[in-house]
Design a protein around this motif. Structure first.
Motif, PDB file in Angstrom:
ATOM      1  N   THR A  20       0.837  -1.225   0.122  1.00 21.67           N
ATOM      2  CA  THR A  20       0.207  -0.064  -0.040  1.00 21.67           C
ATOM      3  C   THR A  20       0.802   1.155  -0.109  1.00 21.67           C
ATOM      4  O   THR A  20       0.440   2.250  -0.458  1.00 21.67           O
ATOM      5  N   LEU A  21       2.161   1.219   0.564  1.00 20.72           N
ATOM      6  CA  LEU A  21       2.925   2.443   0.782  1.00 20.72           C
ATOM      7  C   LEU A  21       4.317   1.888   0.476  1.00 20.72           C
ATOM      8  O   LEU A  21       5.137   1.910   1.468  1.00 20.72           O
ATOM      9  N   PRO A  22       4.660   1.790  -0.641  1.00 20.80           N
ATOM     10  CA  PRO A  22       6.016   1.011  -0.929  1.00 20.80           C
ATOM     11  C   PRO A  22       6.943   2.252  -0.629  1.00 20.80           C
ATOM     12  O   PRO A  22       8.063   1.563  -0.235  1.00 20.80           O
ATOM     13  N   ARG A  23       6.789   3.383  -0.951  1.00 20.22           N
ATOM     14  CA  ARG A  23       7.998   4.304  -0.511  1.00 20.22           C
ATOM     15  C   ARG A  23       8.192   4.211   0.921  1.00 20.22           C
ATOM     16  O   ARG A  23       9.222   4.463   1.469  1.00 20.22           O
ATOM     17  N   ARG A  24       7.155   4.172   1.636  1.00 23.90           N
ATOM     18  CA  ARG A  24       7.284   4.434   3.288  1.00 23.90           C
ATOM     19  C   ARG A  24       7.796   2.850   3.708  1.00 23.90           C
ATOM     20  O   ARG A  24       8.596   2.975   4.436  1.00 23.90           O
ATOM     21  N   TRP A  25       7.525   1.770   3.045  1.00 22.99           N
ATOM     22  CA  TRP A  25       8.121   0.646   3.198  1.00 22.99           C
ATOM     23  C   TRP A  25       9.725   0.775   3.094  1.00 22.99           C
ATOM     24  O   TRP A  25      10.400   0.342   3.826  1.00 22.99           O
ATOM     25  N   THR A  26       9.968   1.346   1.802  1.00 25.61           N
ATOM     26  CA  THR A  26      11.639   1.713   1.387  1.00 25.61           C
ATOM     27  C   THR A  26      12.148   2.580   2.612  1.00 25.61           C
ATOM     28  O   THR A  26      13.322   1.982   3.208  1.00 25.61           O
ATOM     29  N   HIS A  27      11.594   3.485   3.120  1.00 28.46           N
ATOM     30  CA  HIS A  27      12.100   4.163   4.204  1.00 28.46           C
ATOM     31  C   HIS A  27      12.219   3.465   5.441  1.00 28.46           C
ATOM     32  O   HIS A  27      13.428   3.516   6.231  1.00 28.46           O
ATOM     33  N   THR A  28      11.231   2.691   5.744  1.00 26.01           N
ATOM     34  CA  THR A  28      11.380   1.820   6.983  1.00 26.01           C
ATOM     35  C   THR A  28      12.492   1.047   7.076  1.00 26.01           C
ATOM     36  O   THR A  28      13.303   0.655   8.109  1.00 26.01           O
ATOM     37  N   ARG A  29      12.728   0.386   5.745  1.00 26.45           N
ATOM     38  CA  ARG A  29      13.647  -0.784   5.880  1.00 26.45           C
ATOM     39  C   ARG A  29      15.172  -0.020   6.057  1.00 26.45           C
ATOM     40  O   ARG A  29      16.102  -0.655   6.851  1.00 26.45           O
ATOM     41  N   GLY A  30      15.195   1.333   5.389  1.00 25.38           N
ATOM     42  CA  GLY A  30      16.444   2.260   5.686  1.00 25.38           C
ATOM     43  C   GLY A  30      16.679   2.380   7.242  1.00 25.38           C
ATOM     44  O   GLY A  30      17.858   2.477   7.706  1.00 25.38           O
ATOM     45  N   VAL A  31      15.476   2.860   7.853  1.00 27.47           N
ATOM     46  CA  VAL A  31      15.651   3.266   9.308  1.00 27.47           C
ATOM     47  C   VAL A  31      16.115   1.951  10.210  1.00 27.47           C
ATOM     48  O   VAL A  31      16.952   2.020  10.968  1.00 27.47           O
ATOM     49  N   ALA A  32      15.692   0.716   9.665  1.00 30.22           N
ATOM     50  CA  ALA A  32      15.978  -0.512  10.284  1.00 30.22           C
ATOM     51  C   ALA A  32      17.582  -0.894  10.258  1.00 30.22           C
ATOM     52  O   ALA A  32      18.071  -1.273  11.014  1.00 30.22           O
ATOM     53  N   GLU A  33      17.828  -0.678   8.964  1.00 37.00           N
ATOM     54  CA  GLU A  33      19.329  -0.781   8.637  1.00 37.00           C
ATOM     55  C   GLU A  33      20.227   0.052   9.696  1.00 37.00           C
ATOM     56  O   GLU A  33      21.171  -0.297  10.158  1.00 37.00           O
ATOM     57  N   ARG A  34      19.793   1.370   9.665  1.00 35.04           N
ATOM     58  CA  ARG A  34      20.513   2.283  10.619  1.00 35.04           C
ATOM     59  C   ARG A  34      20.401   1.570  12.114  1.00 35.04           C
ATOM     60  O   ARG A  34      21.368   1.662  12.909  1.00 35.04           O
ATOM     61  N   ALA A  35      19.330   1.046  12.598  1.00 33.58           N
ATOM     62  CA  ALA A  35      19.119   0.580  13.764  1.00 33.58           C
ATOM     63  C   ALA A  35      20.127  -0.522  13.977  1.00 33.58           C
ATOM     64  O   ALA A  35      20.489  -0.841  15.331  1.00 33.58           O
ATOM     65  N   ILE A  36      20.228  -1.648  12.879  1.00 30.92           N
ATOM     66  CA  ILE A  36      21.095  -2.533  13.186  1.00 30.92           C
ATOM     67  C   ILE A  36      22.521  -1.913  13.346  1.00 30.92           C
ATOM     68  O   ILE A  36      23.270  -2.498  14.190  1.00 30.92           O
ATOM     69  N   GLU A  37      22.977  -0.827  12.761  1.00 35.03           N
ATOM     70  CA  GLU A  37      24.212  -0.398  12.962  1.00 35.03           C
ATOM     71  C   GLU A  37      24.391   0.205  14.345  1.00 35.03           C
ATOM     72  O   GLU A  37      25.396   0.113  14.819  1.00 35.03           O
ATOM     73  N   VAL A  38      23.412   1.033  14.781  1.00 38.68           N
ATOM     74  CA  VAL A  38      23.330   1.456  16.117  1.00 38.68           C
ATOM     75  C   VAL A  38      23.234   0.737  17.322  1.00 38.68           C
ATOM     76  O   VAL A  38      23.557   0.983  18.366  1.00 38.68           O
ATOM     77  N   SER A  39      22.733  -0.484  17.183  1.00 41.02           N
ATOM     78  CA  SER A  39      22.431  -1.226  18.132  1.00 41.02           C
ATOM     79  C   SER A  39      23.553  -1.770  19.033  1.00 41.02           C
ATOM     80  O   SER A  39      23.330  -1.984  20.123  1.00 41.02           O
ATOM     81  N   GLN A  40      24.801  -1.406  18.351  1.00 44.42           N
ATOM     82  CA  GLN A  40      25.884  -1.901  19.276  1.00 44.42           C
ATOM     83  C   GLN A  40      25.914  -1.023  20.356  1.00 44.42           C
ATOM     84  O   GLN A  40      26.538  -1.483  21.360  1.00 44.42           O
ATOM     85  N   VAL A  41      25.304   0.293  20.539  1.00 34.62           N
ATOM     86  CA  VAL A  41      25.471   1.147  21.586  1.00 34.62           C
ATOM     87  C   VAL A  41      24.596   0.996  22.548  1.00 34.62           C
ATOM     88  O   VAL A  41      24.541   1.472  23.700  1.00 34.62           O
ATOM     89  N   ILE A  42      23.445   0.390  22.211  1.00 31.42           N
ATOM     90  CA  ILE A  42      22.249  -0.216  22.862  1.00 31.42           C
ATOM     91  C   ILE A  42      22.455  -1.256  23.595  1.00 31.42           C
ATOM     92  O   ILE A  42      21.801  -1.541  24.676  1.00 31.42           O
TER      93      ILE A  42
END
Length: 187
Positions: A20-42
């Motif tokens: 329904t919202l493919p561009r929003r889904w693309t943004h979401t996947r990018g945000v999740a990728e950043r989270a994987i990178e940042v998870s080391q400090v969490i």
């Protein structure tokens, strides 16, 4: 929390946003990728951060948009339809200083009473960082460029425009704190 919550979050977000919202889904996947990178400090909350990043915009899904305020709609959906973890729903509800936008929309009391802000500053900042350093197309950007893009897309005098101008100093500060925590990590 474990990798299972990350897999569940990805399945839920893709189901609600993928078609329904493919561009929003693309943004979401990018945000999740950043989270994987940042998870080391969490550390122990890394999977929670990745799940929240993956689900932060689920409330945009047309079938979930009851108030028109995606953080609240998404958090209610996760709580009511999925019985999601309270910390997860509170992160989704309050991502990227949503309380300020809720105030602009007359929903501050509803959001604050149903989903109080977590008293876990680094975790909250990390989600802000992930969202505000990711373009609508999932790429990397700076927080300053992201705020400018949001203003350009919604307009300075819109609800979102007024909110993002108010939130910008807090966004920049949160991003700065996460960048400092990342820089302090041993390589």
């Amino acid at each position: 929390m474990s990798d299972l919550i990350e897999e569940w979050a990805a399945a839920v977000a893709e189901t609600e946003l993928g078609k329904t919202l493919p561009r929003r889904w693309t943004h979401t996947r990018g945000v999740a990728e950043r989270a994987i990178e940042v998870s080391q400090v969490i550390r122990q909350d890394g999977s929670l951060l990745v799940a929240a990043a993956t689900l932060h915009d689920v409330g945009y899904a047309p079938r979930l948009a009851t108030t028109g305020f995606h953080p609240l709609d998404g958090a209610r959906f996760l709580r009511d339809e999925h019985g999601a973890d309270e910390r997860l729903t509170r992160l989704v509800a309050n991502h990227s200083f949503a309380l300020l936008e809720a105030e602009e929309r007359g929903l501050r009391e509803e959001l604050a009473s149903e989903f109080p802000l977590l008293e876990e500053p680094l975790l909250v900042d990390a989600l802000v960082y992930c969202d505000m350093t990711t373009t609508p197309d999932g790429g990397r950007t700076t927080a300053e460029e992201r705020v400018a893009e949001i203003l350009g897309r919604y307009g300075e005098d819109s609800v979102v425009g007024r909110f993002i101008r108010r939130a910008a100093p807090e966004i920049f500060a949160a991003v700065g704190r996460v960048e400092a925590a990342l820089a302090a990590q041993p390589r």
